[in-house]
Enzyme design. Structure first.
Site, short mmCIF file in Angstrom:
data_model
loop_
_atom_site.label_atom_id
_atom_site.label_comp_id
_atom_site.label_asym_id
_atom_site.label_seq_id
_atom_site.Cartn_x
_atom_site.Cartn_y
_atom_site.Cartn_z
N LYS A 144 66.04 72.06 63.05
CA LYS A 144 66.98 72.02 61.73
C LYS A 144 67.56 73.37 61.39
O LYS A 144 68.58 73.29 60.77
CB LYS A 144 65.89 71.56 60.44
CG LYS A 144 65.62 69.98 60.60
CD LYS A 144 64.80 69.58 59.27
CE LYS A 144 64.48 68.10 59.57
NZ LYS A 144 64.04 67.48 58.35
N ASN A 150 69.87 68.47 58.62
CA ASN A 150 69.17 67.34 59.22
C ASN A 150 70.29 66.39 59.62
O ASN A 150 70.00 65.14 60.11
CB ASN A 150 68.01 66.68 58.26
CG ASN A 150 68.52 65.85 57.10
OD1 ASN A 150 69.93 66.07 56.75
ND2 ASN A 150 67.89 65.30 56.33
N GLY A 197 58.87 72.47 52.41
CA GLY A 197 60.00 72.18 53.04
C GLY A 197 60.85 71.01 52.17
O GLY A 197 61.91 71.24 51.93
N ASN A 226 53.45 75.25 42.28
CA ASN A 226 52.73 75.30 43.91
C ASN A 226 51.35 75.77 43.84
O ASN A 226 51.09 76.61 43.09
CB ASN A 226 53.71 75.93 44.88
CG ASN A 226 53.45 75.71 46.35
OD1 ASN A 226 53.51 74.11 46.48
ND2 ASN A 226 53.53 76.57 47.14
N THR A 252 50.34 77.71 46.15
CA THR A 252 50.49 79.21 46.21
C THR A 252 51.53 79.50 45.55
O THR A 252 52.89 79.24 45.53
CB THR A 252 50.99 79.38 47.87
OG1 THR A 252 49.84 78.56 48.82
CG2 THR A 252 51.08 81.09 48.10
N GLY A 265 57.34 56.29 47.78
CA GLY A 265 57.74 57.46 48.75
C GLY A 265 59.32 56.90 49.63
O GLY A 265 60.05 57.55 50.06
#
Ligand code: ATR
Length: 268
Positions: free
Chosen positions: A76, A97, A140, A161, A163, A249
């Protein structure tokens, strides 16, 4: 009958590029759609090892009946760098993509991950424009969705998040691209947001933690997932139990297929 049995000299060829290739699903998805729509097209797997990528792309470019391709791991990013033009979402996300060849055989790439999510929400009656959103995750998929939410004009975007530094980096990038949208980094708490979106991978596996404490799942909240398997993640189960609206989803992928098909021009 399989669409592939109807291939003739007039059939337009599309691909999905990956390495390894055996797991790709695009041919299984697109070829039945070509058949249903009566489109004289076929999608084939294109196995492009990274050290041969440019040679493979040059070959595809040289084939006038090759219309374009979907792009997946690990290409990608590399393919974005090889495109002649990249759409805004592709540039912001830093990855493409889907790539189409135009009439001059120029390679035009873009990224439909985030647009697929937003279109999937709308298809289920869940407008994001003007709504406040807590996004969990800054990986991502989260990156693509955050830019698409800003592009759709959410009233406020809070990114959480595990992190924190990644949430900060993403919030700064989204703010820079969409200065009119209030974007901040926050805790895993709705804090007045109307929509919570899980873009983390927490929920893919048995025993994963919930990405948000279920005490925050109140009936007025819309809880959206991008995980497709399991269909009903622990988060969605909790959300349903607590009377929230939910978004499954699979709608993100369904809409991405429509958007990529339109972009490639292969549904005409
Ligand atoms: P993808 O391409 O599917 O988005 P990724 O780029 O690896 O995958 O991103 C995974 C996301 O899920 C990240 O936001 C990750 O958080 P970190 O940046 O802190 O690693 C998040 N994630 C994964 N497992 C998690 C967990 N158990 N709890 C909370 N967040 C999790």
């Amino acid at each position: 009958m399989s669409a592939t049995l109807d291939i003739t000299g007039t059939t337009r060829v599309y691909g999905v590029i990956a390495d390894p290739i055996a797991h790709v699903r695009a041919p299984i998805v697109f070829n039945p759609l070509f058949e249903q729509r009566g489109t004289d097209a076929v999608m084939v797997p294109v196995h492009a090892p990274s050290d041969q990528l440019e040679i493979v792309l040059d070959g595809l470019k040289a084939q006038p009946n090759f219309g374009g391709f979907a792009v997946t791991v690990p290409h990608k990013l590399a393919i974005m760098g090889l495109c002649d033009e990249v759409g805004r979402q592709g540039r912001l996300v830093g990855a493409v993509n889907a790539v189409r060849f135009n009439a001059q055989r120029r390679m035009i790439g873009d990224n439909f991950d985030g647009a697929g999510f937003v279109a999937g929400m709308r298809a289920e009656g869940h407008e994001v424009t003007g709504r406040s959103v807590l996004q969990l995750g800054a990986g991502g998929a989260g990156r693509a969705i955050a830019f698409a939410l800003a592009d759709a004009g959410v009233s406020r975007l809070v990114i959480h998040n595990r992190t924190r530094a990644k949430a900060e980096e993403l919030a700064a990038a989204v703010s820079a691209a969409y200065p009119e949208i209030p974007v901040s980094v926050g805790a895993a708490e709705p804090d007045g947001c109307e929509i919570v979106i899980n873009t983390t991978s927490a929920g893919l596996h048995d025993g994963d933690p919930l990405p948000i404490d279920d005490k925050f799942l109140k009936p007025d909240l819309l809880v959206a997932e991008i995980i497709m398997i399991p269909e009903k993640t622990r988060l969605l189960e909790s959300a349903l139990k607590n009377g929230c609206n939910v978004q499954y989803g699979r709608h993100m992928l369904d809409k991405q297929i429509d958007l990529i098909g339109e972009f490639l021009g292969c549904f005409q």
